[in-house]
Scaffold this active site. Structure first.
Site, PDB file in Angstrom:
ATOM      1  N   ASP A   1      12.119 -38.707 -32.663  1.00  0.00           N
ATOM      2  CA  ASP A   1      11.745 -39.778 -33.577  1.00  0.00           C
ATOM      3  C   ASP A   1      12.837 -39.977 -34.628  1.00  0.00           C
ATOM      4  O   ASP A   1      13.988 -40.207 -34.268  1.00  0.00           O
ATOM      5  CB  ASP A   1      10.368 -39.459 -34.195  1.00  0.00           C
ATOM      6  CG  ASP A   1       9.805 -40.581 -35.025  1.00  0.00           C
ATOM      7  OD1 ASP A   1       9.260 -41.539 -34.442  1.00  0.00           O
ATOM      8  OD2 ASP A   1       9.920 -40.526 -36.265  1.00  0.00           O
TER       9      ASP A   1
ATOM     10  N   TYR B   1      12.983 -45.468 -43.789  1.00  0.00           N
ATOM     11  CA  TYR B   1      12.922 -46.809 -43.210  1.00  0.00           C
ATOM     12  C   TYR B   1      13.513 -47.848 -44.155  1.00  0.00           C
ATOM     13  O   TYR B   1      14.195 -48.783 -43.729  1.00  0.00           O
ATOM     14  CB  TYR B   1      11.470 -47.169 -42.897  1.00  0.00           C
ATOM     15  CG  TYR B   1      10.864 -46.349 -41.783  1.00  0.00           C
ATOM     16  CD1 TYR B   1      10.973 -46.745 -40.456  1.00  0.00           C
ATOM     17  CD2 TYR B   1      10.173 -45.178 -42.068  1.00  0.00           C
ATOM     18  CE1 TYR B   1      10.406 -46.002 -39.430  1.00  0.00           C
ATOM     19  CE2 TYR B   1       9.611 -44.419 -41.048  1.00  0.00           C
ATOM     20  CZ  TYR B   1       9.733 -44.832 -39.737  1.00  0.00           C
ATOM     21  OH  TYR B   1       9.177 -44.085 -38.728  1.00  0.00           O
TER      22      TYR B   1
ATOM     23  N   HIS C   1       4.241 -40.495 -27.500  1.00  0.00           N
ATOM     24  CA  HIS C   1       5.435 -40.445 -28.342  1.00  0.00           C
ATOM     25  C   HIS C   1       5.749 -39.024 -28.798  1.00  0.00           C
ATOM     26  O   HIS C   1       6.902 -38.656 -28.954  1.00  0.00           O
ATOM     27  CB  HIS C   1       5.199 -41.341 -29.566  1.00  0.00           C
ATOM     28  CG  HIS C   1       6.288 -41.314 -30.588  1.00  0.00           C
ATOM     29  ND1 HIS C   1       7.485 -41.978 -30.420  1.00  0.00           N
ATOM     30  CD2 HIS C   1       6.371 -40.697 -31.804  1.00  0.00           C
ATOM     31  CE1 HIS C   1       8.245 -41.787 -31.485  1.00  0.00           C
ATOM     32  NE2 HIS C   1       7.605 -41.013 -32.331  1.00  0.00           N
TER      33      HIS C   1
END
Length: 326
Positions: free
Chosen positions: A119, A227, A287
């Site tokens: 990730d 982010y 994921h």
């Protein structure tokens, strides 16, 4: 370098926690090594976790890596756990995050490094390998695409854009922290378990660990700033403007196909950016691949690191796979 013994039943008893100074910060690091290594091994396996996780996400892999002769480190990245939590969006730029990896490798004193990442850790790892900040023997990526194919997938239709709505949501100041932090961030751990394909791999104690990690003062802001720094802070554009030179490091990608955030199509074309590339898809795995299917993921990683053919994995094989000892 200070350390305390782990009292977490989720972890193998060989895993201990150390605090390591690197790049001007203090990192909380889960460490596992063979008994005859005693902290001085020349081979480092550095494992980088993702969002909104914790070093404990590598609990199944650290003993396997130690058994292969590596000094296995899984740090809590800056802003996570008891690692340093600098303030401000700029402190979470991709350049700062890559410098942390370089600093940890330097602090280890190892002569050989393999980088294993999932990730957000894999976002860092892809760029670290491209920019060649430190030599890498091998690279293992779990469920994050190389930025080149990812960029193409984002531009080819709505499927990936719909899955990535949260990245735009995270650009809003304050609101994501408030929503995710309600009830002591209980929803963080539950989100990980509910989006997994094998929720039995995520017991209540683990869910609580993830929630407590996110509930630390300032933690969610730091985590979301990854982010913001990439998008609003211009990190993605700066890296795109530098170009994506071919990665020479032998690379394995382990990809759970039932990823709620990323389509399988984002992996297509990765071989154009990596000279020595191997990919293995895990059907009906989420994921959270290395936690969701630790037996299968470990078998693939172990074979790759030993220089042996990496096994394929099919759903039928998963039904009869032995239980993990981790």
């Amino acid at each position: 370098m200070n350390h305390t013994e782990s009292n977490t039943p989720l972890k193998d008893p060989r895993i201990r926690t150390e605090f390591i100074e690197a790049n001007g910060l203090r990192f909380e690091v889960d460490v596992c090594e063979a008994e005859d290594v005693c902290g001085e091994g020349d081979r480092l396996a550095l494992c980088l976790h993702g969002f909104p996780e914790h070093s404990i996400s590598w609990r199944h892999q650290l003993p396997m890596l130690a058994d292969l002769g590596y000094r296995a480190w899984a740090p809590n990245l800056r802003g996570y756990g008891q690692s340093s939590r600098p303030e401000g969006m700029a402190a979470y730029s991709i350049e700062c995050l890559m410098a942390d990896v370089a600093g940890l490798i330097d602090a280890s004193g190892a002569r050989e490094t393999v980088l294993i990442a999932h990730d957000w850790g894999a976002v860092i790892a892809w760029h670290f390998a491209m920019r060649k900040l430190r030599p890498l023997e091998k690279l293992i990526i779990c469920n994050v695409p190389h930025p080149g194919p990812a960029q193409k997938a984002f531009g080819n239709g709505m499927e990936q854009l719909k899955k990535s709505w949260y990245i735009l949501f995270f650009q809003i100041p304050g609101l994501p922290e408030w929503l995710l932090g309600r009830n002591q961030a209980r929803g963080i751990g539950e989100m990980i378990r509910k989006s997994s394909a094998n929720p039995e791999q995520f017991p209540d104690e683990l869910v609580q660990t993830y929630s407590e990690n996110a509930a630390r003062p300032g933690a969610l802001k730091a985590m979301i700033n990854y982010y913001r720094a990439l998008v609003r802070g211009g990190g993605a554009k700066r890296q795109r403007d530098l170009g994506y030179p071919q990665i020479e490091t032998p690379t394995l990608m382990v990809w759970g196909e039932d990823d709620v955030a990323l389509t399988k199509e984002t992996t297509y074309g990765t071989e154009d950016f990596v000279a020595d590339f191997t990919i293995r898809y895990l059907p009906r795995v989420s994921h959270w691949v290395q936690q969701d299917a630790p037996v299968e993921a470990n078998a693939m990683m172990s074979a790759f690191l030993r220089g042996e053919p990496v096994p394929e994995m099919h759903w039928e094989a998963r039904l009869t796979a032995p239980e993990s000892d981790s």
